[in-house]
Design a protein around this motif. Structure first.
Motif, PDB file in Angstrom:
ATOM      1  N   SER A 122      -2.827   8.043   0.866  1.00  0.00           N
ATOM      2  CA  SER A 122      -3.600   9.205   0.444  1.00  0.00           C
ATOM      3  C   SER A 122      -4.964   9.232   1.116  1.00  0.00           C
ATOM      4  CB  SER A 122      -3.774   9.189  -1.080  1.00  0.00           C
ATOM      5  OG  SER A 122      -2.521   9.228  -1.719  1.00  0.00           O
ATOM      6  N   THR A 123      -5.383  10.431   1.535  1.00  0.00           N
ATOM      7  CA  THR A 123      -6.693  10.608   2.142  1.00  0.00           C
ATOM      8  C   THR A 123      -7.301  11.914   1.639  1.00  0.00           C
ATOM      9  OG1 THR A 123      -5.730  11.748   4.052  1.00  0.00           O
ATOM     10  CG2 THR A 123      -6.041   9.367   4.251  1.00  0.00           C
ATOM     11  N   GLY A 124      -8.634  12.030   1.714  1.00  0.00           N
ATOM     12  CA  GLY A 124      -9.311  13.274   1.380  1.00  0.00           C
ATOM     13  C   GLY A 124      -9.010  13.758  -0.023  1.00  0.00           C
ATOM     14  N   ASP A 125      -8.500  14.998  -0.109  1.00  0.00           N
ATOM     15  CA  ASP A 125      -8.189  15.601  -1.403  1.00  0.00           C
ATOM     16  C   ASP A 125      -6.836  15.170  -1.958  1.00  0.00           C
ATOM     17  OD1 ASP A 125     -10.566  17.044  -1.562  1.00  0.00           O
ATOM     18  OD2 ASP A 125      -9.727  18.755  -0.467  1.00  0.00           O
ATOM     19  N   GLN A 126      -6.137  14.298  -1.256  1.00  0.00           N
ATOM     20  CA  GLN A 126      -4.813  13.882  -1.704  1.00  0.00           C
ATOM     21  C   GLN A 126      -4.918  12.893  -2.865  1.00  0.00           C
ATOM     22  OE1 GLN A 126      -3.117  12.386   1.901  1.00  0.00           O
ATOM     23  NE2 GLN A 126      -2.526  14.404   2.636  1.00  0.00           N
ATOM     24  N   ALA A 127      -4.070  13.096  -3.846  1.00  0.00           N
ATOM     25  CA  ALA A 127      -4.049  12.219  -5.019  1.00  0.00           C
ATOM     26  C   ALA A 127      -3.402  10.887  -4.671  1.00  0.00           C
ATOM     27  CB  ALA A 127      -3.287  12.887  -6.151  1.00  0.00           C
ATOM     28  N   THR A 128      -3.808   9.860  -5.363  1.00  0.00           N
ATOM     29  CA  THR A 128      -3.155   8.555  -5.293  1.00  0.00           C
ATOM     30  C   THR A 128      -2.011   8.551  -6.295  1.00  0.00           C
ATOM     31  OG1 THR A 128      -5.204   7.447  -4.664  1.00  0.00           O
ATOM     32  CG2 THR A 128      -3.478   6.066  -5.642  1.00  0.00           C
ATOM     33  N   GLY A 129      -0.872   7.998  -5.901  1.00  0.00           N
ATOM     34  CA  GLY A 129       0.293   7.989  -6.777  1.00  0.00           C
ATOM     35  C   GLY A 129       0.327   6.771  -7.686  1.00  0.00           C
ATOM     36  N   TYR A 130       0.826   6.980  -8.909  1.00  0.00           N
ATOM     37  CA  TYR A 130       0.873   5.895  -9.900  1.00  0.00           C
ATOM     38  C   TYR A 130       2.263   5.775 -10.501  1.00  0.00           C
ATOM     39  CZ  TYR A 130      -4.171   6.002  -9.490  1.00  0.00           C
ATOM     40  OH  TYR A 130      -5.448   5.950  -8.991  1.00  0.00           O
ATOM     41  N   SER A 147       2.864   0.630 -21.153  1.00  0.00           N
ATOM     42  CA  SER A 147       1.983   1.684 -21.650  1.00  0.00           C
ATOM     43  C   SER A 147       0.819   1.965 -20.707  1.00  0.00           C
ATOM     44  CB  SER A 147       1.431   1.304 -23.034  1.00  0.00           C
ATOM     45  OG  SER A 147       0.710   0.078 -22.953  1.00  0.00           O
ATOM     46  N   SER A 148       0.749   1.246 -19.597  1.00  0.00           N
ATOM     47  CA  SER A 148      -0.343   1.428 -18.645  1.00  0.00           C
ATOM     48  C   SER A 148       0.186   1.983 -17.322  1.00  0.00           C
ATOM     49  CB  SER A 148      -1.074   0.101 -18.404  1.00  0.00           C
ATOM     50  OG  SER A 148      -0.179  -0.872 -17.873  1.00  0.00           O
ATOM     51  N   LEU A 149      -0.731   2.255 -16.403  1.00  0.00           N
ATOM     52  CA  LEU A 149      -0.383   2.791 -15.094  1.00  0.00           C
ATOM     53  C   LEU A 149      -0.867   1.841 -14.005  1.00  0.00           C
ATOM     54  CD1 LEU A 149      -1.443   6.537 -15.605  1.00  0.00           C
ATOM     55  CD2 LEU A 149       0.882   5.606 -15.686  1.00  0.00           C
ATOM     56  N   ARG A 150      -0.107   1.755 -12.939  1.00  0.00           N
ATOM     57  CA  ARG A 150      -0.491   0.981 -11.763  1.00  0.00           C
ATOM     58  C   ARG A 150      -0.255   1.833 -10.517  1.00  0.00           C
ATOM     59  NH1 ARG A 150       4.249  -0.132  -9.380  1.00  0.00           N
ATOM     60  NH2 ARG A 150       6.116  -0.464 -10.690  1.00  0.00           N
ATOM     61  N   VAL A 151      -0.937   1.464  -9.440  1.00  0.00           N
ATOM     62  CA  VAL A 151      -0.732   2.186  -8.181  1.00  0.00           C
ATOM     63  C   VAL A 151       0.722   2.001  -7.741  1.00  0.00           C
ATOM     64  CG1 VAL A 151      -1.397   2.347  -5.755  1.00  0.00           C
ATOM     65  CG2 VAL A 151      -3.135   1.944  -7.503  1.00  0.00           C
ATOM     66  N   ALA A 152       1.370   3.083  -7.372  1.00  0.00           N
ATOM     67  CA  ALA A 152       2.779   3.031  -6.969  1.00  0.00           C
ATOM     68  C   ALA A 152       2.938   2.292  -5.647  1.00  0.00           C
ATOM     69  CB  ALA A 152       3.339   4.444  -6.841  1.00  0.00           C
ATOM     70  N   LYS A 153       4.124   1.728  -5.464  1.00  0.00           N
ATOM     71  CA  LYS A 153       4.436   1.051  -4.212  1.00  0.00           C
ATOM     72  C   LYS A 153       4.402   2.040  -3.056  1.00  0.00           C
ATOM     73  CE  LYS A 153       7.381  -2.502  -6.319  1.00  0.00           C
ATOM     74  NZ  LYS A 153       8.760  -3.077  -6.373  1.00  0.00           N
TER      75      LYS A 153
END
Length: 465
Positions: free
Chosen positions: A222-230, A235-241
């Motif tokens: 992800s760059t700029g306005d692009q969202a980071t995926g999770y 019950s929690s969230l982590r950065v997706a592979k």
């Protein structure tokens, strides 16, 4: 790409009854209701972020971002946040194909072998059968070895070579089975006919003419306005592979913002991308030789909300889920893009539409607590299954294990890998629809068949050898 939440696909095949319309809110009351539904979804799913839009005619009722597009940087999602859209990509690929058909450079009756030689088992499959998921070609996203390499940059031939020796799932044209392989191959066909790489082709033919400035073939990170995926981790969230975008390719490799998708959708439905006759083919349910309606056209699904026809598609790719709906009789557009896998934007989308129409919302149910499973018990459930829907369509369903967690994947429009919650006695549930039950039938310590109960339907399935 991931496989679609089962609930949305089943809804196409067995549309549930809808209660009578209530008094629909209007004006500020409706806008507040829509805003509340989206805000609650982010908290309850949970999702890191989403951007949602509801447009009726020329009236924008909702266009807003919720949550954080990047949690580490505490970057808030906005109306213009860019998301990976997964299998919503397929309508762009289908549109590019139909443009070539209109120009006489391609025919729906052309066979694959004419453009992509080297795969004799598939050579007689037609362009139409690739578009409408009746090709019978093995599904590359169901290949475990290939999916274990999802972080690698793979040549298109390497992806196809991984399945070229597999037996055809069925004779081309005889059955419907949602299939990412078909749209991957359509990307190769487009490149062969035009001499242009797929990312450049969609930019030149679709994005630039329509001034879709955020739309692009997704970068690796992800760059700029692009969202980071999770991804959800309990019950929690982590950065997706990380996934290499060489894998989704023309079946799921595009990125864009919600406003640009709305511009796209308006152009597509308004005759500014393909001719009306081509769009009619794309947005109409195809029919099998036995008369069964597939609920799918070319890159678009066809379903109903009550008495209303709905043209829609959803998507899921590592870290992202998406849903887009068009209700032509009401000139209603609903779009929900999220940066979290394992959530159900289609459910929020249908509730947003229901609020506009004054229909009852889908109520939340409570999932019972999970029961423990040993490693040996988990291994007994892992495998590939075929679910037979009420209309006779066969739906591939795969159970996999990752780090001690079982996941279910159903091959449907836009995909989503769903964590399965073990409830005991060989029964599973899922957080996206706490009313769903998946019952595994065991023999000699191994699952041999499956029974899915959802929305009043009972779906039988058998394990593949």
């Amino acid at each position: 790409m991931k496989l679609h939440r089962l609930v949305a696909l089943i809804a196409i095949a067995i549309a549930p009854p809808v209660a009578s319309a209530q008094s629909a809110p209007t004006g500020p009351e409706l806008r507040a209701r829509l805003d509340s539904l989206a805000e609650s979804f982010v908290k309850d799913a949970p999702a890191a972020a989403l951007t949602a839009a509801v447009v009726r005619g020329s009236d924008t009722l909702l266009l807003k971002g919720y949550g954080e597009a990047d949690r580490a940087q505490h970057r808030a999602a906005s109306a213009n946040t860019v998301y990976r859209i997964g299998s919503i990509t397929k309508q762009f690929t289908a549109s590019a194909v139909m443009q070539l058909v209109e120009q006489g450079r391609l025919s729906l009756a052309d066979t694959l072998g004419k453009f992509v030689p080297g795969y004799p088992r598939w050579g007689g499959v037609t362009i139409r059968q690739l578009l409408n998921h009746t090709s019978g070609i093995p599904i590359y996203t169901a290949n475990r070895v290939l999916m274990s390499r999802r972080g690698e940059d793979l040549a298109a031939d390497s992806v196809l070579d991984a399945i070229k020796s597999d037996t055809m799932d069925f004779a081309p044209g005889t059955r419907y089975r949602y299939n990412n392989s078909g749209y991957f191959l359509l990307g190769r066909v487009l490149e062969q006919v035009t001499g242009t790489p797929y990312p450049t082709l969609v930019q030149q033919r679709l994005f630039t003419p329509l001034e879709l400035k955020s739309a692009t073939y997704c970068p690796r990170t992800s760059t700029g306005d692009q969202a980071t995926g999770y991804a959800r981790d309990g019950s929690s969230l982590r950065v997706a592979k990380t996934i290499s975008m060489s894998l989704p390719y023309s079946a799921g490799g595009l990125c864009m913002s919600v406003p640009d998708y709305l511009r796209w959708q308006s152009a597509l439905t308004g005759g500014r991308v393909v001719k009306p006759v081509s769009y009619a083919l794309m947005s109409s349910s195809d029919t099998l030789p036995n008369g069964t309606k597939t609920g799918y056209g070319y890159g678009l699904g066809v379903a109903r909300i009550g008495t209303r026809t709905v043209i829609s598609h959803s998507g899921g790719i590592d870290g992202f889920t998406s849903y887009a709906m068009w209700v032509p009789d009401d000139s209603l557009r609903v779009v929900v893009f999220t940066n979290t896998e394992g959530v159900a934007p289609d459910k929020l989308g249908r509730n947003l539409a229901a609020a506009v129409f004054g229909l009852p919302l889908v109520k939340e149910a409570v999932l019972p607590p999970a029961a423990p499973l040993t490693a040996a018990e988990r291994a007994a459930f892992v495998g590939n299954y075929d679910l037979t829907l009420p209309n006779g369509i066969v739906l591939p369903f795969t159970i996999t294990e990752e780090n001690g967690q079982l996941f279910g994947q159903a091959a449907g429009p836009g995909q989503g890998k769903i964590p399965l919650v073990y409830l005991g006695s060989n029964n599973f549930g899922a957080a996206f629809d706490p009313t769903m039950r998946l019952t595994m039938v065991m023999m000699d310590g191994k699952a041999v068949s499956v029974i899915l109960q959802q929305r009043g339907a009972v779906i039988q399935g058998t394990r593949r050898p």
